[in-house]
Design a protein around this motif. Structure first.
Motif, PDB file in Angstrom:
ATOM      1  N   GLN A 122      45.734 -58.047 100.569  1.00 21.78           N
ATOM      2  CA  GLN A 122      46.556 -58.823 101.508  1.00 21.78           C
ATOM      3  C   GLN A 122      47.191 -60.021 100.819  1.00 21.78           C
ATOM      4  OE1 GLN A 122      44.329 -60.361 104.836  1.00 21.78           O
ATOM      5  NE2 GLN A 122      45.901 -61.864 105.338  1.00 21.78           N
ATOM      6  N   TYR A 123      46.398 -60.749 100.042  1.00 16.26           N
ATOM      7  CA  TYR A 123      46.916 -61.950  99.385  1.00 16.26           C
ATOM      8  C   TYR A 123      47.711 -61.617  98.121  1.00 16.26           C
ATOM      9  CZ  TYR A 123      44.227 -65.100 102.387  1.00 16.26           C
ATOM     10  OH  TYR A 123      43.736 -65.797 103.455  1.00 16.26           O
ATOM     11  N   LEU A 124      47.170 -60.772  97.265  1.00 16.31           N
ATOM     12  CA  LEU A 124      47.798 -60.554  95.964  1.00 16.31           C
ATOM     13  C   LEU A 124      49.069 -59.738  96.045  1.00 16.31           C
ATOM     14  CD1 LEU A 124      44.726 -60.030  93.605  1.00 16.31           C
ATOM     15  CD2 LEU A 124      45.838 -62.134  94.353  1.00 16.31           C
ATOM     16  N   SER A 125      49.207 -58.898  97.071  1.00 21.41           N
ATOM     17  CA  SER A 125      50.429 -58.106  97.199  1.00 21.41           C
ATOM     18  C   SER A 125      51.624 -58.965  97.602  1.00 21.41           C
ATOM     19  CB  SER A 125      50.235 -56.984  98.222  1.00 21.41           C
ATOM     20  OG  SER A 125      49.957 -57.509  99.505  1.00 21.41           O
ATOM     21  N   MET A 126      51.380 -60.233  97.972  1.00 18.54           N
ATOM     22  CA  MET A 126      52.488 -61.146  98.279  1.00 18.54           C
ATOM     23  C   MET A 126      53.295 -61.483  97.024  1.00 18.54           C
ATOM     24  SD  MET A 126      50.555 -64.056 100.485  1.00 18.54           S
ATOM     25  CE  MET A 126      49.487 -63.692 101.867  1.00 18.54           C
ATOM     26  N   PHE A 127      52.642 -61.382  95.871  1.00 15.17           N
ATOM     27  CA  PHE A 127      53.247 -61.928  94.665  1.00 15.17           C
ATOM     28  C   PHE A 127      54.182 -60.946  93.997  1.00 15.17           C
ATOM     29  CE2 PHE A 127      49.466 -64.349  95.443  1.00 15.17           C
ATOM     30  CZ  PHE A 127      49.854 -65.642  95.152  1.00 15.17           C
ATOM     31  N   PRO A 128      55.309 -61.438  93.466  1.00 15.58           N
ATOM     32  CA  PRO A 128      56.245 -60.589  92.750  1.00 15.58           C
ATOM     33  C   PRO A 128      55.624 -60.041  91.468  1.00 15.58           C
ATOM     34  CG  PRO A 128      57.285 -62.642  93.413  1.00 15.58           C
ATOM     35  CD  PRO A 128      55.824 -62.807  93.641  1.00 15.58           C
ATOM     36  N   ASP A 129      56.206 -58.993  90.966  1.00 14.58           N
ATOM     37  CA  ASP A 129      55.673 -58.299  89.796  1.00 14.58           C
ATOM     38  C   ASP A 129      55.585 -59.189  88.568  1.00 14.58           C
ATOM     39  OD1 ASP A 129      54.832 -55.860  88.417  1.00 14.58           O
ATOM     40  OD2 ASP A 129      56.755 -56.025  87.390  1.00 14.58           O
ATOM     41  N   SER A 130      56.502 -60.139  88.449  1.00 16.68           N
ATOM     42  CA  SER A 130      56.552 -60.959  87.232  1.00 16.68           C
ATOM     43  C   SER A 130      55.340 -61.862  87.086  1.00 16.68           C
ATOM     44  CB  SER A 130      57.829 -61.819  87.214  1.00 16.68           C
ATOM     45  OG  SER A 130      57.895 -62.634  88.363  1.00 16.68           O
ATOM     46  N   THR A 131      54.575 -62.068  88.151  1.00 18.22           N
ATOM     47  CA  THR A 131      53.391 -62.926  88.048  1.00 18.22           C
ATOM     48  C   THR A 131      52.125 -62.126  87.777  1.00 18.22           C
ATOM     49  OG1 THR A 131      52.916 -62.839  90.418  1.00 18.22           O
ATOM     50  CG2 THR A 131      54.375 -64.593  89.657  1.00 18.22           C
ATOM     51  N   ILE A 132      52.176 -60.809  87.964  1.00 19.88           N
ATOM     52  CA  ILE A 132      50.978 -59.989  87.786  1.00 19.88           C
ATOM     53  C   ILE A 132      51.323 -58.799  86.909  1.00 19.88           C
ATOM     54  CG2 ILE A 132      49.140 -58.691  88.932  1.00 19.88           C
ATOM     55  CD1 ILE A 132      49.607 -60.325  91.424  1.00 19.88           C
ATOM     56  N   GLN A 133      51.200 -58.989  85.598  1.00 18.59           N
ATOM     57  CA  GLN A 133      51.522 -57.939  84.647  1.00 18.59           C
ATOM     58  C   GLN A 133      50.341 -57.614  83.729  1.00 18.59           C
ATOM     59  OE1 GLN A 133      55.025 -59.569  82.764  1.00 18.59           O
ATOM     60  NE2 GLN A 133      56.378 -58.580  84.249  1.00 18.59           N
ATOM     61  N   SER A 134      49.221 -58.255  83.954  1.00 19.81           N
ATOM     62  CA  SER A 134      48.061 -58.024  83.099  1.00 19.81           C
ATOM     63  C   SER A 134      46.800 -58.420  83.856  1.00 19.81           C
ATOM     64  CB  SER A 134      48.177 -58.867  81.822  1.00 19.81           C
ATOM     65  OG  SER A 134      48.032 -60.250  82.130  1.00 19.81           O
ATOM     66  N   PRO A 135      45.630 -57.960  83.397  1.00 17.14           N
ATOM     67  CA  PRO A 135      44.373 -58.371  84.030  1.00 17.14           C
ATOM     68  C   PRO A 135      44.178 -59.891  84.021  1.00 17.14           C
ATOM     69  CG  PRO A 135      44.001 -56.469  82.642  1.00 17.14           C
ATOM     70  CD  PRO A 135      45.406 -56.914  82.375  1.00 17.14           C
ATOM     71  N   GLN A 136      44.665 -60.565  82.966  1.00 17.14           N
ATOM     72  CA  GLN A 136      44.531 -62.011  82.915  1.00 17.14           C
ATOM     73  C   GLN A 136      45.357 -62.674  84.014  1.00 17.14           C
ATOM     74  OE1 GLN A 136      46.118 -64.037  79.499  1.00 17.14           O
ATOM     75  NE2 GLN A 136      44.856 -65.852  79.815  1.00 17.14           N
ATOM     76  N   GLN A 137      46.589 -62.232  84.182  1.00 15.01           N
ATOM     77  CA  GLN A 137      47.438 -62.809  85.230  1.00 15.01           C
ATOM     78  C   GLN A 137      46.889 -62.499  86.615  1.00 15.01           C
ATOM     79  OE1 GLN A 137      51.212 -61.126  83.927  1.00 15.01           O
ATOM     80  NE2 GLN A 137      51.914 -63.151  83.300  1.00 15.01           N
ATOM     81  N   LEU A 138      46.301 -61.317  86.781  1.00 17.01           N
ATOM     82  CA  LEU A 138      45.690 -60.978  88.056  1.00 17.01           C
ATOM     83  C   LEU A 138      44.528 -61.919  88.353  1.00 17.01           C
ATOM     84  CD1 LEU A 138      45.954 -58.901  90.350  1.00 17.01           C
ATOM     85  CD2 LEU A 138      44.233 -57.524  89.174  1.00 17.01           C
ATOM     86  N   ALA A 139      43.719 -62.195  87.332  1.00 10.38           N
ATOM     87  CA  ALA A 139      42.606 -63.131  87.500  1.00 10.38           C
ATOM     88  C   ALA A 139      43.121 -64.533  87.801  1.00 10.38           C
ATOM     89  CB  ALA A 139      41.743 -63.147  86.242  1.00 10.38           C
TER      90      ALA A 139
END
Length: 213
Positions: free
Chosen positions: A54-71
């Motif tokens: 619910q929360y993380l799917s709000m973010f555009p792709d450019s902010t979540i491109q790796s496990p580190q960025q996801l964390a």
């Protein structure tokens, strides 16, 4: 606060975080759907996958491109929720103190724990940035930074859980139920953030092992 306002505030907060770490890109506001399956699959490894997605799917792709960025993003969400809850409880505690209400000390104790959690989550985000990007060489003190993040996020989770446990049962006032709900949200988002960081840390440790001569 509406869901839309919440999402916008989290986006602004995370933009600031990634700008400081040099990872923000011009395409920050470009949403690309290919991120969603990755987030959904990763969130299934957490204790609260629905909340995670619910929360993380709000973010555009450019902010979540790796496990580190996801964390990093999941920690930012947890910190935002803790800050939001702290602001609410500061207001409530002030009103209860002025009224000399019997529930003041209970709320104050919980507020102290949330305050500690905000500090611990803030430290963990700063510490995670010190590991560098996913292409950066493994640092000599990397495992020390990883241990710090794990310790601080675990402590923040313990603080939030302890506060939730201080409001037992179902037959409670509307105020207590509201506080418990907000703090429970902090505990759950922090639990998810810890799980996603553990996942990243395992990948980092494996990469470090492979880079040893």
């Amino acid at each position: 606060m509406s869901f839309l306002k919440l999402s916008l505030l989290i986006l602004v907060f995370t933009l600031a975080v990634f700008s400081l770490s040099g990872k923000a890109e011009p395409t920050f506001l470009t949403r690309r759907p290919r991120t969603r399956p990755y987030i959904e699959a990763t969130c299934k490894t957490t204790h609260y996958p629905t909340l995670c997605f619910q929360y993380l799917s709000m973010f555009p792709d450019s902010t979540i491109q790796s496990p580190q960025q996801l964390a990093q993003v999941s920690l930012s969400v947890s910190l935002y929720r803790a800050q939001f809850t702290r602001s609410y409880m500061l207001k409530v505690a002030g009103e209860l103190k002025a009224e000399k209400a019997k529930d003041y000390q209970l709320v104050k104790d919980c507020l102290d724990q949330i305050n500690d959690g905000v500090e611990q989550l803030s430290q963990s985000i700063t510490e995670l940035r010190r590991l560098g990007g996913q292409e950066s060489p493994v640092k000599d003190d990397a495992f020390w930074h990883i241990s710090n993040v794990e310790s601080w996020v675990s402590a923040a989770l313990t603080d939030a859980t302890t506060c939730v446990d201080a409001f037992p049962g179902r037959n409670m006032s509307k105020l207590k139920a509201t506080i418990k709900g907000k703090v429970l949200n902090v505990a759950q988002t922090t639990s998810n953030a810890l799980a996603l960081f553990h996942r990243y840390a395992a990948i980092y440790r494996s990469r470090a092992s492979n880079q040893k001569p």
